[in-house]
Design a protein around this motif. Structure first.
Motif, mmCIF file in Angstrom:
data_model
loop_
_atom_site.group_PDB
_atom_site.id
_atom_site.type_symbol
_atom_site.label_atom_id
_atom_site.label_comp_id
_atom_site.label_asym_id
_atom_site.label_seq_id
_atom_site.Cartn_x
_atom_site.Cartn_y
_atom_site.Cartn_z
ATOM 1 N N ASP A 181 0.835 -1.200 0.000
ATOM 2 C CA ASP A 181 0.000 0.000 0.000
ATOM 3 C C ASP A 181 0.873 1.254 0.000
ATOM 4 O OD1 ASP A 181 -2.485 -1.435 0.153
ATOM 5 O OD2 ASP A 181 -2.074 -1.771 2.277
ATOM 6 N N PHE A 182 1.951 1.215 0.773
ATOM 7 C CA PHE A 182 2.895 2.321 0.822
ATOM 8 C C PHE A 182 3.519 2.553 -0.553
ATOM 9 C CE2 PHE A 182 7.244 3.902 1.921
ATOM 10 C CZ PHE A 182 6.850 5.147 2.381
ATOM 11 N N VAL A 183 3.910 1.462 -1.221
ATOM 12 C CA VAL A 183 4.494 1.563 -2.560
ATOM 13 C C VAL A 183 3.493 2.191 -3.527
ATOM 14 C CG1 VAL A 183 5.378 0.247 -4.525
ATOM 15 C CG2 VAL A 183 6.101 -0.339 -2.219
ATOM 16 N N ASP A 225 2.611 7.817 -6.776
ATOM 17 C CA ASP A 225 2.022 9.116 -7.125
ATOM 18 C C ASP A 225 2.938 10.287 -6.790
ATOM 19 O OD1 ASP A 225 -0.327 7.934 -8.045
ATOM 20 O OD2 ASP A 225 -1.250 7.979 -6.064
ATOM 21 N N LYS A 226 4.115 10.006 -6.247
ATOM 22 C CA LYS A 226 5.024 11.076 -5.819
ATOM 23 C C LYS A 226 6.127 11.279 -6.849
ATOM 24 C CE LYS A 226 2.772 11.242 -1.954
ATOM 25 N NZ LYS A 226 1.722 12.205 -1.797
ATOM 26 N N ALA A 231 8.547 7.960 -7.265
ATOM 27 C CA ALA A 231 9.329 7.651 -6.070
ATOM 28 C C ALA A 231 9.494 6.145 -5.865
ATOM 29 C CB ALA A 231 8.691 8.289 -4.841
ATOM 30 N N ALA A 232 8.460 5.368 -6.119
ATOM 31 C CA ALA A 232 8.560 3.919 -5.927
ATOM 32 C C ALA A 232 9.617 3.327 -6.850
ATOM 33 C CB ALA A 232 7.205 3.252 -6.167
ATOM 34 N N ARG A 261 10.771 13.956 1.208
ATOM 35 C CA ARG A 261 9.405 14.476 1.167
ATOM 36 C C ARG A 261 8.433 13.403 0.670
ATOM 37 N NH1 ARG A 261 10.837 18.934 -0.544
ATOM 38 N NH2 ARG A 261 10.855 18.496 -2.760
ATOM 39 N N ALA A 262 8.848 12.623 -0.322
ATOM 40 C CA ALA A 262 7.994 11.554 -0.848
ATOM 41 C C ALA A 262 7.680 10.526 0.235
ATOM 42 C CB ALA A 262 8.659 10.887 -2.047
ATOM 43 N N ILE A 263 8.692 10.166 1.027
ATOM 44 C CA ILE A 263 8.477 9.206 2.122
ATOM 45 C C ILE A 263 7.522 9.791 3.156
ATOM 46 C CG2 ILE A 263 9.571 8.030 4.074
ATOM 47 C CD1 ILE A 263 12.103 7.833 2.321
#
Length: 118
Positions: free
Chosen positions: A23-25, A30-31, A40-41, A100-102
């Motif tokens: 879910d985090f990925v 979207d970042k 970001a992923a 920031r993405a994290i």
């Protein structure tokens, strides 16, 4: 009074909250990352961050690879300061966008979980 967030005990999964690494990925996808065409992923996967060991792998992220991809030789002969110091700014912006993405992705995941609980 503050809020208590408990990670890793399975209670979240029991209540079917969207708090798994996958879910985090999905949120990270979207970042955008500074100076990159990948999300970001994809960036973290390129740096060998395995989502099953996210916290541990972030501690050992391949900084040499970031350097290879982001650092360009400065033009010391240029009259423009940016040409000489731009490499520092470029790497700072890049690393800041990763952080920031994290942070934003974790915040988004927590917000979604709170909404699902409500």
């Amino acid at each position: 009074m503050g809020k208590l967030y408990i990670f890793g005990n399975g209670l979240d999964l029991h209540y079917k909250l969207k708090t798994k690494p996958s879910d985090f990925v999905n949120i990270l996808k979207d970042k955008d990352i500074y100076n990159e065409t990948n999300n970001a992923a994809e960036i973290f996967e390129n740096y060998n961050v395995l989502w099953s060991n996210f916290e541990q792998d972030m501690a050992y992220i391949e900084l040499e690879q970031i350097e290879e991809n982001q650092v360009q030789s400065p033009d010391y002969m240029s009259e423009h300061e940016y040409d000489r110091d731009g490499v520092i700014t470029n790497v700072e912006e890049y690393v800041d966008s990763l952080k920031r993405a994290i942070f934003e992705s974790l915040s988004d995941m927590i917000y979604t979980a709170e909404q699902d609980i409500a």
